[in-house]
Motif scaffolding. Structure first.
Motif, PDB file in Angstrom:
ATOM      1  N   ARG A   1      17.570  16.960   5.381  1.00 50.91           N
ATOM      2  CA  ARG A   1      16.218  16.979   5.265  1.00 50.91           C
ATOM      3  C   ARG A   1      15.405  17.534   6.477  1.00 50.91           C
ATOM      4  N   ILE A   2      15.886  17.074   7.579  1.00 44.80           N
ATOM      5  CA  ILE A   2      15.405  17.675   8.820  1.00 44.80           C
ATOM      6  C   ILE A   2      15.288  19.115   8.925  1.00 44.80           C
ATOM      7  N   ARG A   3      16.568  19.682   8.776  1.00 44.66           N
ATOM      8  CA  ARG A   3      16.848  21.091   8.642  1.00 44.66           C
ATOM      9  C   ARG A   3      16.038  21.823   7.708  1.00 44.66           C
ATOM     10  N   GLU A   4      15.890  21.236   6.563  1.00 48.61           N
ATOM     11  CA  GLU A   4      15.089  21.889   5.492  1.00 48.61           C
ATOM     12  C   GLU A   4      13.818  21.757   5.829  1.00 48.61           C
ATOM     13  N   LYS A   5      13.014  20.844   6.170  1.00 52.56           N
ATOM     14  CA  LYS A   5      11.674  20.556   6.473  1.00 52.56           C
ATOM     15  C   LYS A   5      11.176  21.466   7.702  1.00 52.56           C
ATOM     16  N   LEU A   6      11.996  21.466   8.738  1.00 55.04           N
ATOM     17  CA  LEU A   6      11.679  21.965   9.904  1.00 55.04           C
ATOM     18  C   LEU A   6      12.002  23.584   9.960  1.00 55.04           C
TER      19      LEU A   6
ATOM     20  N   ILE B   1      14.986  24.964  10.876  1.00 53.56           N
ATOM     21  CA  ILE B   1      15.544  25.200  12.204  1.00 53.56           C
ATOM     22  C   ILE B   1      16.981  25.261  12.140  1.00 53.56           C
ATOM     23  N   SER B   2      17.721  25.990  13.109  1.00 54.51           N
ATOM     24  CA  SER B   2      19.052  26.228  13.053  1.00 54.51           C
ATOM     25  C   SER B   2      19.557  25.556  14.529  1.00 54.51           C
ATOM     26  N   SER B   3      18.908  25.071  15.392  1.00 52.57           N
ATOM     27  CA  SER B   3      19.525  24.442  16.584  1.00 52.57           C
ATOM     28  C   SER B   3      20.307  23.171  16.560  1.00 52.57           C
ATOM     29  N   LEU B   4      19.854  22.530  15.275  1.00 54.14           N
ATOM     30  CA  LEU B   4      20.725  21.261  14.945  1.00 54.14           C
ATOM     31  C   LEU B   4      21.899  21.646  14.207  1.00 54.14           C
ATOM     32  N   VAL B   5      23.225  21.482  14.678  1.00 54.48           N
ATOM     33  CA  VAL B   5      24.293  22.306  14.156  1.00 54.48           C
ATOM     34  C   VAL B   5      25.414  21.205  14.241  1.00 54.48           C
ATOM     35  N   SER B   6      26.267  21.416  13.214  1.00 59.76           N
ATOM     36  CA  SER B   6      27.475  20.592  12.869  1.00 59.76           C
ATOM     37  C   SER B   6      28.547  20.923  13.665  1.00 59.76           C
ATOM     38  N   ILE B   7      29.231  20.032  14.338  1.00 63.02           N
ATOM     39  CA  ILE B   7      30.372  20.050  15.294  1.00 63.02           C
ATOM     40  C   ILE B   7      31.380  19.341  14.579  1.00 63.02           C
ATOM     41  N   ARG B   8      32.527  20.321  13.917  1.00 62.81           N
ATOM     42  CA  ARG B   8      33.644  19.763  13.002  1.00 62.81           C
ATOM     43  C   ARG B   8      34.369  18.905  13.621  1.00 62.81           C
ATOM     44  N   GLY B   9      34.583  17.726  13.028  1.00 63.62           N
ATOM     45  CA  GLY B   9      35.255  16.688  13.518  1.00 63.62           C
ATOM     46  C   GLY B   9      34.723  15.660  14.676  1.00 63.62           C
ATOM     47  N   VAL B  10      33.542  16.130  14.703  1.00 68.75           N
ATOM     48  CA  VAL B  10      32.855  15.127  15.700  1.00 68.75           C
ATOM     49  C   VAL B  10      31.543  14.776  15.175  1.00 68.75           C
ATOM     50  N   GLY B  11      30.574  15.547  14.828  1.00 62.38           N
ATOM     51  CA  GLY B  11      29.283  15.128  14.270  1.00 62.38           C
ATOM     52  C   GLY B  11      28.380  16.220  14.360  1.00 62.38           C
ATOM     53  N   TYR B  12      27.464  15.888  15.336  1.00 69.71           N
ATOM     54  CA  TYR B  12      26.021  16.920  15.285  1.00 69.71           C
ATOM     55  C   TYR B  12      25.498  17.039  16.880  1.00 69.71           C
TER      56      TYR B  12
END
Length: 223
Positions: A201-206, A208-219
């Motif tokens: 929801r944060i990505r959609e509303k803002l 943005i591309s800076s908030l990324v997923s880290i596979r096997g870890v989180g964000y």
């Protein structure tokens, strides 16, 4: 970096002001036409506007009123050779920070500029968290988020998640770490997948591309 917009149709005077306040970390832009200055103000973000009162096309009071409608928090210094109290009264009602005579020395004008930006810097350090890459500003006291000049509505928890990443850029967090930081786990049982929902929801509303997923870890917030 602080952005300062200087506006006066007296080119020689405003160019002299610009030279007087040149300071590392300040980006100073001059406009000799108030209408063009207003157009630039709608496209770019400025921390401080220094403007003359008496100008062709529109006067400084009308310029300030319009700028305040666009961005109420912008800081303003009005410089004028007309020291009439009725003008000063209107300026103060428009929340002008300083109403100064053009007869003041360049050193004193520079002092007022530095004071405003020093105070603004202290305020930002306490309450504002920013992303220059995404053009985002988050106010931790007012729970307000801006993308450029546009106010973005986030829920309280979405805001807290966003603020967490803005405070800790370039550091990866697992879902469990985010939950431990932002939820009261002693009285709340949180499904880790709720983090995915908030992030989406944060990505959609803002947008943005800076908030990324880290596979096997989180964000992580990359910046």
């Amino acid at each position: 970096m602080y952005n300062i917009l200087l506006v006066d149709d007296d080119r020689e005077y405003i160019d002299t002001i610009k030279l007087a306040i040149v300071t590392p970390g300040y980006r100073i832009v001059t406009e000799y036409n108030p209408i063009e200055a207003l157009s630039r103000f709608t496209r770019e973000s400025y921390d401080l506007v220094v403007t003359d009162y008496k100008m062709e096309n529109i006067d400084g009071l009308r310029l300030i009123k319009t700028m305040k409608e666009i961005r109420p928090t912008v800081k303003i210094i009005m410089l004028t050779g007309y020291q009439a109290e009725d003008i000063e009264h209107i300026a103060l009602n428009l929340k002008v920070d300083f109403f100064l005579s053009k007869e003041k020395s360049l050193e004193m004008i520079n002092h007022y500029v530095l004071r405003i930006l020093r105070d603004e810097s202290s305020r930002k350090e306490e309450t504002l968290f920013c992303s220059e890459a995404e053009g985002i500003t988050a106010d931790s006291k007012g729970y307000d988020v801006y993308k450029g000049e546009r106010h973005i509505e986030l829920t309280k928890k979405e805001f807290e998640v966003l603020l967490h990443f803005l405070r800790h850029k370039n550091r990866a967090f697992s879902r469990d770490e985010i939950i431990a930081e932002l939820w009261t786990t002693e009285i709340e049982e949180i499904d880790p997948r709720v983090i995915d929902v908030h992030i989406r929801r944060i990505r959609e509303k803002l947008q943005i591309s800076s908030l990324v997923s880290i596979r096997g870890v989180g964000y992580k917030w990359n910046e």
